[in-house]
Design a protein around this motif. Sequence first.
Motif, PDB file in Angstrom:
ATOM      1  N   VAL A 240       0.848  -1.184   0.000  1.00  0.00           N
ATOM      2  CA  VAL A 240       0.000   0.000   0.000  1.00  0.00           C
ATOM      3  C   VAL A 240       0.881   1.231   0.000  1.00  0.00           C
ATOM      4  O   VAL A 240       1.977   1.237   0.565  1.00  0.00           O
ATOM      5  CB  VAL A 240      -0.967   0.027   1.209  1.00  0.00           C
ATOM      6  CG1 VAL A 240      -1.844  -1.201   1.219  1.00  0.00           C
ATOM      7  CG2 VAL A 240      -0.214   0.171   2.525  1.00  0.00           C
ATOM      8  N   THR A 241       0.412   2.284  -0.654  1.00  0.00           N
ATOM      9  CA  THR A 241       1.170   3.525  -0.715  1.00  0.00           C
ATOM     10  C   THR A 241       0.227   4.694  -0.877  1.00  0.00           C
ATOM     11  O   THR A 241      -0.921   4.538  -1.293  1.00  0.00           O
ATOM     12  CB  THR A 241       2.176   3.478  -1.890  1.00  0.00           C
ATOM     13  OG1 THR A 241       3.069   4.573  -1.787  1.00  0.00           O
ATOM     14  CG2 THR A 241       1.466   3.556  -3.240  1.00  0.00           C
ATOM     15  N   TRP A 402      -7.459   2.377   2.746  1.00  0.00           N
ATOM     16  CA  TRP A 402      -7.009   1.495   1.679  1.00  0.00           C
ATOM     17  C   TRP A 402      -7.970   0.314   1.528  1.00  0.00           C
ATOM     18  O   TRP A 402      -8.521  -0.196   2.520  1.00  0.00           O
ATOM     19  CB  TRP A 402      -5.623   0.943   1.974  1.00  0.00           C
ATOM     20  CG  TRP A 402      -4.486   1.857   1.633  1.00  0.00           C
ATOM     21  CD1 TRP A 402      -3.963   2.101   0.391  1.00  0.00           C
ATOM     22  CD2 TRP A 402      -3.715   2.657   2.548  1.00  0.00           C
ATOM     23  NE1 TRP A 402      -2.924   2.997   0.481  1.00  0.00           N
ATOM     24  CE2 TRP A 402      -2.751   3.359   1.788  1.00  0.00           C
ATOM     25  CE3 TRP A 402      -3.741   2.845   3.926  1.00  0.00           C
ATOM     26  CZ2 TRP A 402      -1.823   4.224   2.358  1.00  0.00           C
ATOM     27  CZ3 TRP A 402      -2.817   3.711   4.508  1.00  0.00           C
ATOM     28  CH2 TRP A 402      -1.878   4.392   3.718  1.00  0.00           C
ATOM     29  N   PHE A 403      -8.157  -0.109   0.304  1.00  0.00           N
ATOM     30  CA  PHE A 403      -8.894  -1.327  -0.025  1.00  0.00           C
ATOM     31  C   PHE A 403      -7.939  -2.231  -0.812  1.00  0.00           C
ATOM     32  O   PHE A 403      -7.040  -1.747  -1.510  1.00  0.00           O
ATOM     33  CB  PHE A 403     -10.078  -1.043  -0.957  1.00  0.00           C
ATOM     34  CG  PHE A 403     -11.210  -0.280  -0.342  1.00  0.00           C
ATOM     35  CD1 PHE A 403     -12.419  -0.903  -0.058  1.00  0.00           C
ATOM     36  CD2 PHE A 403     -11.097   1.076  -0.074  1.00  0.00           C
ATOM     37  CE1 PHE A 403     -13.473  -0.193   0.482  1.00  0.00           C
ATOM     38  CE2 PHE A 403     -12.147   1.793   0.464  1.00  0.00           C
ATOM     39  CZ  PHE A 403     -13.337   1.158   0.741  1.00  0.00           C
ATOM     40  N   SER A 404      -8.171  -3.526  -0.772  1.00  0.00           N
ATOM     41  CA  SER A 404      -7.516  -4.420  -1.738  1.00  0.00           C
ATOM     42  C   SER A 404      -8.482  -5.531  -2.118  1.00  0.00           C
ATOM     43  O   SER A 404      -9.271  -5.995  -1.292  1.00  0.00           O
ATOM     44  CB  SER A 404      -6.214  -4.998  -1.191  1.00  0.00           C
ATOM     45  OG  SER A 404      -6.449  -6.021  -0.241  1.00  0.00           O
ATOM     46  N   ALA A 405      -8.419  -5.915  -3.394  1.00  0.00           N
ATOM     47  CA  ALA A 405      -9.288  -6.959  -3.944  1.00  0.00           C
ATOM     48  C   ALA A 405      -8.475  -8.227  -4.166  1.00  0.00           C
ATOM     49  O   ALA A 405      -7.248  -8.161  -4.338  1.00  0.00           O
ATOM     50  CB  ALA A 405      -9.899  -6.477  -5.262  1.00  0.00           C
ATOM     51  N   THR A 416      -6.197  -1.372  -6.609  1.00  0.00           N
ATOM     52  CA  THR A 416      -7.352  -0.768  -5.946  1.00  0.00           C
ATOM     53  C   THR A 416      -6.972   0.612  -5.454  1.00  0.00           C
ATOM     54  O   THR A 416      -5.914   0.778  -4.827  1.00  0.00           O
ATOM     55  CB  THR A 416      -7.840  -1.636  -4.776  1.00  0.00           C
ATOM     56  OG1 THR A 416      -7.932  -3.000  -5.184  1.00  0.00           O
ATOM     57  CG2 THR A 416      -9.200  -1.174  -4.298  1.00  0.00           C
ATOM     58  N   THR A 417      -7.810   1.590  -5.740  1.00  0.00           N
ATOM     59  CA  THR A 417      -7.513   2.973  -5.360  1.00  0.00           C
ATOM     60  C   THR A 417      -8.710   3.598  -4.661  1.00  0.00           C
ATOM     61  O   THR A 417      -9.857   3.242  -4.896  1.00  0.00           O
ATOM     62  CB  THR A 417      -7.158   3.817  -6.599  1.00  0.00           C
ATOM     63  OG1 THR A 417      -8.223   3.725  -7.562  1.00  0.00           O
ATOM     64  CG2 THR A 417      -5.861   3.355  -7.237  1.00  0.00           C
ATOM     65  N   HIS A 425      -4.901   6.756  -2.281  1.00  0.00           N
ATOM     66  CA  HIS A 425      -4.414   5.591  -1.541  1.00  0.00           C
ATOM     67  C   HIS A 425      -4.496   4.365  -2.448  1.00  0.00           C
ATOM     68  O   HIS A 425      -5.586   3.921  -2.819  1.00  0.00           O
ATOM     69  CB  HIS A 425      -5.203   5.428  -0.243  1.00  0.00           C
ATOM     70  CG  HIS A 425      -4.980   6.571   0.699  1.00  0.00           C
ATOM     71  ND1 HIS A 425      -5.848   7.635   0.808  1.00  0.00           N
ATOM     72  CD2 HIS A 425      -3.941   6.845   1.528  1.00  0.00           C
ATOM     73  CE1 HIS A 425      -5.375   8.510   1.681  1.00  0.00           C
ATOM     74  NE2 HIS A 425      -4.225   8.047   2.135  1.00  0.00           N
ATOM     75  N   LEU A 426      -3.334   3.862  -2.807  1.00  0.00           N
ATOM     76  CA  LEU A 426      -3.174   2.787  -3.782  1.00  0.00           C
ATOM     77  C   LEU A 426      -2.783   1.493  -3.082  1.00  0.00           C
ATOM     78  O   LEU A 426      -1.877   1.488  -2.237  1.00  0.00           O
ATOM     79  CB  LEU A 426      -2.094   3.177  -4.799  1.00  0.00           C
ATOM     80  CG  LEU A 426      -1.516   2.072  -5.680  1.00  0.00           C
ATOM     81  CD1 LEU A 426      -2.540   1.611  -6.710  1.00  0.00           C
ATOM     82  CD2 LEU A 426      -0.234   2.544  -6.368  1.00  0.00           C
TER      83      LEU A 426
END
Length: 459
Positions: A240-241, A402-405, A416-417, A425-426
């Motif tokens: 994440v960044t 932050w999200f992630s798939a 995911t952004t 937030h990436l």
Amino acid sequence: MTALDHPARNGTDGPVPPGRIPFPVVDEVARHCLQEEEPETVHIEVHLPGRLDRERLRAAFAQALRRHPRVLMRQAPGRWYRLRYEWELTAEPDVEVVSFPEAGRCALRDARTRALTTAPPLSLSPPIRLEVVEGAGPVEGSEATDAVGVPTRPKPGGPQHKGTVLFLTINHTALDGPACLRVLATAAEMYGGRDNSPAAPPTRTTEPQPASADTPSNWSPPARVAPGTPEPSPGNGMLVTELPLPHRPKGAPYTVNDQLMVTTALTIAHWNREHGAHPRPLRITMPVDDRPRDLTMPIGNGTRLVEVPFAPAELTTTDMHRLLTRTATRTRALKSLPRPQLGHGATLLTAPVTPVAWRAALTRGLRRAAAPWTSTTLLSNIGRIPYSLDFGEEAGRAHAVWFSAPARMPRGLTVTTASTAGRLHLALRWSRSLLSHGDGAHLRDLFEHYLHTTDVEQP
């Protein structure tokens, strides 16, 4: 279509018992294709500047679950020859949803690892969990946090206090990120007593838009993400960044989502060139969510998927304005096109005319056979977080989300952004059988570079 739109029949010999909901198409396909090595989880990570009271948060989240009773569900047991899976609604949770893992130097890393490796079980209501990591947020002012939770590239002179990180882990067979973010916003309102009403959604045309004449055909297998340095352990990795939001000139014919789409395409094209992959058209899957964000939001898996194509010759930075405008034309046409969530084929495949166990075997076989035609990657842009996620005076308002798939093969990579407080937030998430953490860091750098190239003024 959501689960609430389905007729109240179970496809066998009568109406569905009270408190039962047949699996919608998306849920059934996901249930058929579960893999223990790469769990189908969605992770939401919310950073708050202050601290939360434990019992007060538990009470607020329990109250939020009751305000959204569709979350309180588990998979109902059934015989092998049943025609449908069914969700069984419960009056109360089967398990304590909110937990407080021991604080420590590795607490943030360990929570991220659990979000990728351990899915909440479908057999217990609700299929989500909320972990509260205290005193382990990234140092305020840092620009990035890597996959093991170590702050990187700190801004000199920034404040050094730490806050609280909420980790919401979702079993994607049952629910998606936007639906659970709605539940979390309700919990924030219950906890802090402050208004968490959603901001007005972006205006979207509902009239069908014509597709561009130069849109590449979908009748050939798309490019795959070229393998980097695979790791021996199965599962997903994540990085994440935080980045600046790209500049978009006033009146530009494209959106920030189009800039992110172009950035993703250019990043993968560059990566594939570096790794000697033969140029092929890219197809990037994009979820589209038309649900309201208020308390009437249908809870479940409510997005539909469209695929945005790119020809190899298009993916250059020589005329960025033209590339962005062309991409905007394609995305507008796809968003306005009425289409079932997973397409007409999935609707036919999940029709309750044979036992669900037979359809499961068929679905898994077709998934393997269709792997070469699966899109190159998935870009899920949540956009500006519509809720303030304000937990009151002591805990404060979220300053990063932050999200992630899931990133299972054959795609092996998802992007995911989301944006909060004027920052992007990436999250990059990948299959370890395709990429390593070093590969993820390089992809992050490429993404940051190409995101900057989309900052162009109109000609």
